[in-house]
Design an enzyme around this catalytic site. Structure first.
Site, PDB file in Angstrom:
ATOM      1  N   ASP A   9      -0.637  40.075   0.433  1.00 52.71           N
ATOM      2  CA  ASP A   9       0.484  40.773   1.350  1.00 52.71           C
ATOM      3  C   ASP A   9       0.435  41.486   2.099  1.00 52.71           C
ATOM      4  OD1 ASP A   9       3.340  39.886   1.949  1.00 52.71           O
ATOM      5  OD2 ASP A   9       3.361  41.413   0.055  1.00 52.71           O
ATOM      6  N   ASP A  11       3.681  44.094   3.645  1.00 52.00           N
ATOM      7  CA  ASP A  11       4.574  44.267   2.745  1.00 52.00           C
ATOM      8  C   ASP A  11       5.187  44.714   1.353  1.00 52.00           C
ATOM      9  OD1 ASP A  11       7.006  46.080   2.517  1.00 52.00           O
ATOM     10  OD2 ASP A  11       8.419  44.040   2.901  1.00 52.00           O
ATOM     11  N   ILE A  47      10.336  36.912   2.096  1.00 50.74           N
ATOM     12  CA  ILE A  47      11.272  36.191   2.797  1.00 50.74           C
ATOM     13  C   ILE A  47      11.155  36.635   4.162  1.00 50.74           C
ATOM     14  CG2 ILE A  47      13.536  35.670   2.538  1.00 50.74           C
ATOM     15  CD1 ILE A  47      12.685  35.342  -0.138  1.00 50.74           C
ATOM     16  N   ARG A  49      12.354  36.704   7.575  1.00 52.24           N
ATOM     17  CA  ARG A  49      13.455  36.681   9.055  1.00 52.24           C
ATOM     18  C   ARG A  49      14.710  36.406   8.687  1.00 52.24           C
ATOM     19  NH1 ARG A  49      12.706  38.334  14.662  1.00 52.24           N
ATOM     20  NH2 ARG A  49      10.535  39.918  13.322  1.00 52.24           N
ATOM     21  N   SER A 118       5.443  38.290   7.848  1.00 44.83           N
ATOM     22  CA  SER A 118       6.097  39.232   8.751  1.00 44.83           C
ATOM     23  C   SER A 118       5.209  38.470  10.371  1.00 44.83           C
ATOM     24  CB  SER A 118       5.903  40.620   8.798  1.00 44.83           C
ATOM     25  OG  SER A 118       6.187  41.057   9.944  1.00 44.83           O
ATOM     26  N   ASN A 120       5.660  40.456  13.097  1.00 43.93           N
ATOM     27  CA  ASN A 120       5.391  41.675  12.962  1.00 43.93           C
ATOM     28  C   ASN A 120       3.831  42.565  12.714  1.00 43.93           C
ATOM     29  OD1 ASN A 120       7.444  42.767  14.900  1.00 43.93           O
ATOM     30  ND2 ASN A 120       8.285  42.789  12.984  1.00 43.93           N
TER      31      ASN A 120
HETATM   32  P1  B16 Z   1       9.839  39.999  10.256  1.00 47.28           P
HETATM   33  P2  B16 Z   1       6.072  40.556   3.595  1.00 47.28           P
HETATM   34  C1  B16 Z   1       8.341  40.287   4.758  1.00 47.28           C
HETATM   35  O1  B16 Z   1       6.964  41.296   4.459  1.00 47.28           O
HETATM   36  C2  B16 Z   1       8.679  41.228   4.248  1.00 47.28           C
HETATM   37  O2  B16 Z   1       8.789  41.682   2.652  1.00 47.28           O
HETATM   38  C3  B16 Z   1      10.853  40.912   4.160  1.00 47.28           C
HETATM   39  O3  B16 Z   1      11.099  42.018   4.010  1.00 47.28           O
HETATM   40  C4  B16 Z   1      10.838  41.121   5.394  1.00 47.28           C
HETATM   41  O4  B16 Z   1      11.906  39.941   6.386  1.00 47.28           O
HETATM   42  C5  B16 Z   1       9.988  39.295   6.465  1.00 47.28           C
HETATM   43  O5  B16 Z   1       8.015  40.073   5.908  1.00 47.28           O
HETATM   44  C6  B16 Z   1       9.670  39.679   7.759  1.00 47.28           C
HETATM   45  O6  B16 Z   1       9.271  40.621   8.557  1.00 47.28           O
HETATM   46  O7  B16 Z   1      11.415  40.536  10.605  1.00 47.28           O
HETATM   47  O8  B16 Z   1       8.999  41.294  10.656  1.00 47.28           O
HETATM   48  O9  B16 Z   1       8.804  38.262  10.933  1.00 47.28           O
HETATM   49  O10 B16 Z   1       5.789  40.642   2.098  1.00 47.28           O
HETATM   50  O11 B16 Z   1       5.778  38.997   3.845  1.00 47.28           O
HETATM   51  O12 B16 Z   1       4.508  40.800   4.662  1.00 47.28           O
HETATM   52 MG    MG Z   2       5.495  41.885   0.404  1.00 44.87          MG
END
Ligand code: B16
Ligand code: MG
Length: 225
Positions: A9, A11, A47, A49, A118, A120
């Site tokens: 993962d 984040d 979770i 966006r 994410s 991003n």
């Molecule tokens: P984005 P992961 C997740 O990353 C984050 O934990 C979560 O808080 C966020 O809403 C999600 O990515 C979407 O991110 O807005 O940048 O597309 O833990 O799956 O790496």
């Molecule tokens: Mg995470």
């Protein structure tokens, strides 16, 4: 059974962007009269966006107050703020031990994958200078169901050409550990509240290649007996 892949993962495991997600969502939420704290933010880890926005609106009792177009505008605003804040990330933002672990996995000829929801994620891996370490990154834009659904971990296994039972998944979010378990992989949880992980560690400092191989051997021996 041989360990053929380790799937990360992003984040909370590779870098700590949870606080940046929190600051961006808090600003957007404040503009629509919703407040929430870091404890509530825990529920947004892993979770997507749009699902995060849904949870924030429900938390503020405003689920019915915004139509699809307005929700999209709020999500765009949050992402703009979040992307601006990513300028603070550097190669030093890798969590402790991760760079060494990636090198050791590579040295052992085991594949490395990413299962982050994410959108991003590719940009963040580039900023951290570790993009080339990954054999395959699941494309979050092609994932229909958020964690705890196993979809993103299964997509990472498929992209790496490994079976789920040949892979370890590493997560910091409760929904993420559920997703790894549901995929049929072995799970490692980083942080508190992850008793459902096959192996629970306090921090990435403990996440060494030796620790992963010991875990793999102990679990595969258990399965055989
Ligand atoms: P984005 P992961 C997740 O990353 C984050 O934990 C979560 O808080 C966020 O809403 C999600 O990515 C979407 O991110 O807005 O940048 O597309 O833990 O799956 O790496
Ligand atoms: Mg995470």
């Amino acid at each position: 059974m041989t360990l053929n892949a380790v799937i990360f993962d992003l984040d909370g495991v590779i870098t700590d962007t949870a606080h940046l997600h929190f600051l961006a969502w808090r600003e957007v939420a404040m503009e629509i009269g919703i407040t929430f704290d870091e404890a509530f933010n825990e529920q947004l880890k892993g979770i997507s966006r749009m699902d995060s926005l849904q949870r924030i609106l429900r938390h503020g009792g405003k689920e019915g107050a915004f139509d699809h177009k307005q929700r999209m505008a709020l999500a765009v605003k949050k992402n703009e703020l979040y992307v601006q804040s990513l300028a603070s990330l550097t190669q030093a933002s890798l969590l402790p031990g991760i760079r060494e672990l990636l090198m050791e996995i590579r040295r052992a000829n085991v594949k490395i994958g990413l299962a982050s929801v994410s959108l991003n994620a590719p940009r963040i891996l580039h900023t951290l200078g570790i993009h080339a370490a990954f054999d395959f990154c699941a494309d979050a834009s092609r994932i229909a169901r958020s964690k705890p659904d196993p979809e993103i971990f299964l997509a990472a296994c498929a992209g790496l050409h490994v079976r789920p039972d040949e892979a370890i998944g590493i997560e910091d979010a409760s929904a993420g550990v559920e997703a790894i378990n549901a995929a049929g992989m072995l799970s490692v949880g980083i942080g508190p509240g992850l008793g459902h992980a096959g192996l629970q560690l306090h921090s990435t400092r403990e996440l060494t290649w030796e620790c992963l191989t010991d875990f793999w051997t102990s679990r595969t021996v258990l399965k055989r007996n």
